[in-house]
Design a protein around this motif. Structure first.
Motif, PDB file in Angstrom:
ATOM      1  N   GLN A  72      69.622  12.597  46.226  1.00 55.56           N
ATOM      2  CA  GLN A  72      68.982  11.728  45.064  1.00 55.56           C
ATOM      3  C   GLN A  72      68.283  12.770  44.133  1.00 55.56           C
ATOM      4  N   PHE A  73      67.834  13.914  44.337  1.00 57.92           N
ATOM      5  CA  PHE A  73      67.178  14.870  43.533  1.00 57.92           C
ATOM      6  C   PHE A  73      68.289  15.310  42.691  1.00 57.92           C
ATOM      7  N   THR A  74      69.375  15.811  43.191  1.00 53.06           N
ATOM      8  CA  THR A  74      70.566  16.257  42.541  1.00 53.06           C
ATOM      9  C   THR A  74      71.152  15.397  41.548  1.00 53.06           C
ATOM     10  N   THR A  75      71.139  14.159  41.658  1.00 60.76           N
ATOM     11  CA  THR A  75      71.805  13.025  40.954  1.00 60.76           C
ATOM     12  C   THR A  75      70.724  12.737  39.717  1.00 60.76           C
ATOM     13  N   THR A  76      69.391  12.793  39.936  1.00 60.47           N
ATOM     14  CA  THR A  76      68.449  12.546  38.961  1.00 60.47           C
ATOM     15  C   THR A  76      68.406  13.835  38.054  1.00 60.47           C
ATOM     16  N   ILE A  77      68.177  14.750  38.564  1.00 56.13           N
ATOM     17  CA  ILE A  77      67.955  15.956  37.724  1.00 56.13           C
ATOM     18  C   ILE A  77      69.273  16.522  37.025  1.00 56.13           C
ATOM     19  N   TYR A  78      70.250  16.470  37.594  1.00 55.65           N
ATOM     20  CA  TYR A  78      71.763  17.058  36.882  1.00 55.65           C
ATOM     21  C   TYR A  78      71.995  15.853  35.771  1.00 55.65           C
ATOM     22  N   LEU A  79      72.011  14.655  35.999  1.00 56.75           N
ATOM     23  CA  LEU A  79      72.312  13.655  34.988  1.00 56.75           C
ATOM     24  C   LEU A  79      71.207  13.571  33.947  1.00 56.75           C
ATOM     25  N   PHE A  80      70.153  13.802  34.322  1.00 62.39           N
ATOM     26  CA  PHE A  80      69.092  14.053  33.246  1.00 62.39           C
ATOM     27  C   PHE A  80      69.386  15.149  32.255  1.00 62.39           C
ATOM     28  N   ALA A  81      69.848  16.192  32.937  1.00 57.13           N
ATOM     29  CA  ALA A  81      70.171  17.350  32.066  1.00 57.13           C
ATOM     30  C   ALA A  81      71.346  16.972  31.053  1.00 57.13           C
ATOM     31  N   ALA A  82      72.275  16.305  31.814  1.00 59.40           N
ATOM     32  CA  ALA A  82      73.393  16.014  30.945  1.00 59.40           C
ATOM     33  C   ALA A  82      72.978  14.841  29.894  1.00 59.40           C
ATOM     34  N   THR A  83      72.241  13.761  29.970  1.00 56.95           N
ATOM     35  CA  THR A  83      71.653  13.218  29.124  1.00 56.95           C
ATOM     36  C   THR A  83      70.954  14.188  27.975  1.00 56.95           C
ATOM     37  N   TRP A  84      70.277  15.160  28.299  1.00 55.32           N
ATOM     38  CA  TRP A  84      69.549  15.749  27.313  1.00 55.32           C
ATOM     39  C   TRP A  84      70.360  16.687  26.655  1.00 55.32           C
TER      40      TRP A  84
ATOM     41  N   ALA B 213      72.705   6.217  49.672  1.00 56.29           N
ATOM     42  CA  ALA B 213      71.558   5.965  49.484  1.00 56.29           C
ATOM     43  C   ALA B 213      70.732   6.694  48.685  1.00 56.29           C
ATOM     44  N   GLY B 214      70.942   7.831  48.753  1.00 56.48           N
ATOM     45  CA  GLY B 214      70.171   8.964  47.931  1.00 56.48           C
ATOM     46  C   GLY B 214      70.954   8.983  46.389  1.00 56.48           C
ATOM     47  N   PHE B 215      72.021   8.738  46.450  1.00 58.90           N
ATOM     48  CA  PHE B 215      72.851   8.670  45.207  1.00 58.90           C
ATOM     49  C   PHE B 215      72.354   7.434  44.336  1.00 58.90           C
ATOM     50  N   VAL B 216      72.216   6.383  44.875  1.00 57.78           N
ATOM     51  CA  VAL B 216      71.805   5.058  44.407  1.00 57.78           C
ATOM     52  C   VAL B 216      70.206   5.232  44.082  1.00 57.78           C
ATOM     53  N   LEU B 217      69.453   5.749  44.889  1.00 58.19           N
ATOM     54  CA  LEU B 217      68.057   5.990  44.476  1.00 58.19           C
ATOM     55  C   LEU B 217      68.099   6.887  43.396  1.00 58.19           C
ATOM     56  N   GLY B 218      68.806   8.055  43.192  1.00 62.85           N
ATOM     57  CA  GLY B 218      68.776   8.721  42.042  1.00 62.85           C
ATOM     58  C   GLY B 218      68.983   8.151  41.118  1.00 62.85           C
ATOM     59  N   LEU B 219      70.121   7.409  40.852  1.00 70.28           N
ATOM     60  CA  LEU B 219      70.429   6.469  39.664  1.00 70.28           C
ATOM     61  C   LEU B 219      69.236   5.746  39.163  1.00 70.28           C
ATOM     62  N   LEU B 220      68.541   5.002  40.179  1.00 73.74           N
ATOM     63  CA  LEU B 220      67.556   3.915  39.925  1.00 73.74           C
ATOM     64  C   LEU B 220      66.404   4.805  39.067  1.00 73.74           C
ATOM     65  N   VAL B 221      66.089   5.962  39.763  1.00 69.68           N
ATOM     66  CA  VAL B 221      64.883   6.755  39.238  1.00 69.68           C
ATOM     67  C   VAL B 221      65.158   7.265  37.850  1.00 69.68           C
ATOM     68  N   LEU B 222      66.520   7.887  37.517  1.00 71.93           N
ATOM     69  CA  LEU B 222      66.758   8.131  36.219  1.00 71.93           C
ATOM     70  C   LEU B 222      67.005   6.864  35.254  1.00 71.93           C
ATOM     71  N   GLY B 223      67.363   5.893  35.838  1.00 68.40           N
ATOM     72  CA  GLY B 223      67.523   4.754  34.952  1.00 68.40           C
ATOM     73  C   GLY B 223      66.135   4.085  34.617  1.00 68.40           C
ATOM     74  N   GLY B 224      65.061   4.216  35.377  1.00 72.33           N
ATOM     75  CA  GLY B 224      63.935   3.600  35.081  1.00 72.33           C
ATOM     76  C   GLY B 224      63.353   4.629  34.082  1.00 72.33           C
ATOM     77  N   TYR B 225      63.419   5.824  34.257  1.00 67.19           N
ATOM     78  CA  TYR B 225      62.828   6.969  33.196  1.00 67.19           C
ATOM     79  C   TYR B 225      63.420   6.469  31.961  1.00 67.19           C
ATOM     80  N   LEU B 226      64.769   6.232  31.633  1.00 62.71           N
ATOM     81  CA  LEU B 226      65.309   6.258  30.680  1.00 62.71           C
ATOM     82  C   LEU B 226      64.870   4.903  29.841  1.00 62.71           C
ATOM     83  N   ILE B 227      64.610   3.884  30.645  1.00 67.05           N
ATOM     84  CA  ILE B 227      63.917   2.684  29.916  1.00 67.05           C
ATOM     85  C   ILE B 227      62.508   2.915  29.712  1.00 67.05           C
ATOM     86  N   TRP B 228      61.940   3.648  30.292  1.00 58.20           N
ATOM     87  CA  TRP B 228      60.431   3.895  30.088  1.00 58.20           C
ATOM     88  C   TRP B 228      60.317   4.861  28.666  1.00 58.20           C
ATOM     89  N   GLN B 229      61.436   5.791  28.561  1.00 56.53           N
ATOM     90  CA  GLN B 229      61.566   6.468  27.470  1.00 56.53           C
ATOM     91  C   GLN B 229      61.766   5.900  26.187  1.00 56.53           C
TER      92      GLN B 229
END
Length: 329
Positions: A103-115, A149-165
């Motif tokens: 989960q954390f790897t999915t969120t953090i590394y994809l976050f870095a990629a979007t940045w 499940a960790g991968f899906v949750l990581g995507l959901l957390v990142l997606g939630g942040y991007l919508i918020w942003q």
């Protein structure tokens, strides 16, 4: 045995017997996914590399951590090495699903990629997610469905942040300080209420399972893990809001200043974490849990607010001038 669990056990055995020479490599990869690694990395980014990226990364990680600890306790699922001790190749605690490392790897590394917005970063992020997921299965720490499940949750957390942003962040930052503080306090309070309701619904754990001997320790660890996660989110939220309103420190500066910031900040952070850990008792729980909440809230408050304040006072960082009062109701 459940077919899904059996499939996961077979997958771990296949990886370990087919690629025994990769055990050290996958242990290293999993080490890069532990919470402590991220908790050392985020202050470096926030204090010394890129303040805005550090702010966002830290808060997204902490929200994800609360969700992960809540869901682990809600599902109360085993890890592969609980069912087959010969599969254990890495030290892990807590329940299984969802995989926090994945989960954390999915969120953090994809976050870095979007940045960063570079093709090489996207490729690196995808590679790290895949390798991290395989490492968790290889080391007997997670079943295949835990990783999914960790991968899906990581995507959901990142997606939630991007919508918020994109939709809400600008409006939020224009609100008065009191409203912003109320919001960042309300978030962990809401998570705590949800966690309490879930605990009431799921009731006591099933002590007839094969791994029942682990349950008392894991139940306590899960409860402590949630308190740690929600208190860290509380302290960080308050600190980030106050820093933006009161301090407004700038990351820019000489390399030596950035290095000293990180070293000084981490020395005090470790002192708070270890010092209070020695002072505060582990039992009784009615006392230990509130003190744990205080300990981690103070720790993240130091990282997000008081450390930047100290950097400015010690001339290790400059501060942006006060932009003036702007209120939105």
């Amino acid at each position: 045995m459940d077919s899904l669990l059996q499939f996961g056990l077979d997958a771990s055995r296949w990886f370990q017997t087919t690629f025994p020479q990769l055990e050290g490599f996958f242990q290293l990869i999993s080490t890069l996914g532990i919470e402590e690694f991220y908790l050392a990395l985020f202050p470096l980014i926030y204090w010394s590399v890129h303040k805005e990226a550090g702010r966002a990364l830290a808060y997204v990680f902490l929200v994800g951590n609360v969700l992960n600890t809540t869901l682990k306790h809600a599902f109360r699922q085993p890890r592969p090495f609980w069912l087959d001790p010969t599969l254990e190749k890495f030290t892990d605690g807590g329940y299984g699903i969802p995989s926090g490392h994945t989960q954390f790897t999915t969120t953090i590394y994809l976050f870095a990629a979007t940045w960063v917005r570079r093709r090489w970063m996207w490729l690196f992020a995808i590679l790290m997610i895949i390798v991290m997921g395989i490492s968790r299965i290889y080391l007997g720490s997670h079943f295949v469905h835990d990783v999914a499940a960790g991968f899906v949750l990581g995507l959901l957390v990142l997606g939630g942040y991007l919508i918020w942003q994109r939709r809400y962040q600008t409006h939020f930052e224009k609100r008065i300080l009191g409203q912003r503080l109320l919001t960042v306090v309300a978030v962990p309070v809401a998570f705590t209420a949800v966690y309490g309701i879930i605990r009431l619904i799921i009731g006591e754990p099933d002590l007839t399972v094969d791994w029942a001997s682990r349950i008392p320790e894991i139940e306590l660890e899960s409860l402590e893990g949630f308190v740690t996660a929600v208190s860290s989110l509380l302290g960080a939220g308050i600190g980030l809001v106050l820093e933006r309103s009161r301090i407004r420190f700038l990351v820019e500066g000489a390399i030596w200043q950035r290095a000293v910031r990180y070293l000084l900040g981490m020395v005090i952070a470790v002192a708070i974490w270890a010092g209070l850990g020695q002072i505060f008792p582990d039992d009784p729980l009615w006392l230990a849990l509130p003190l744990r909440l205080l300990r981690y809230a103070l720790l993240t408050l130091w990282v997000t607010y008081y450390a930047p304040w100290a950097f400015v006072k010690l001339k290790l960082a400059q501060a942006k001038p006060d932009p003036g009062i702007e209120m939105t109701m």
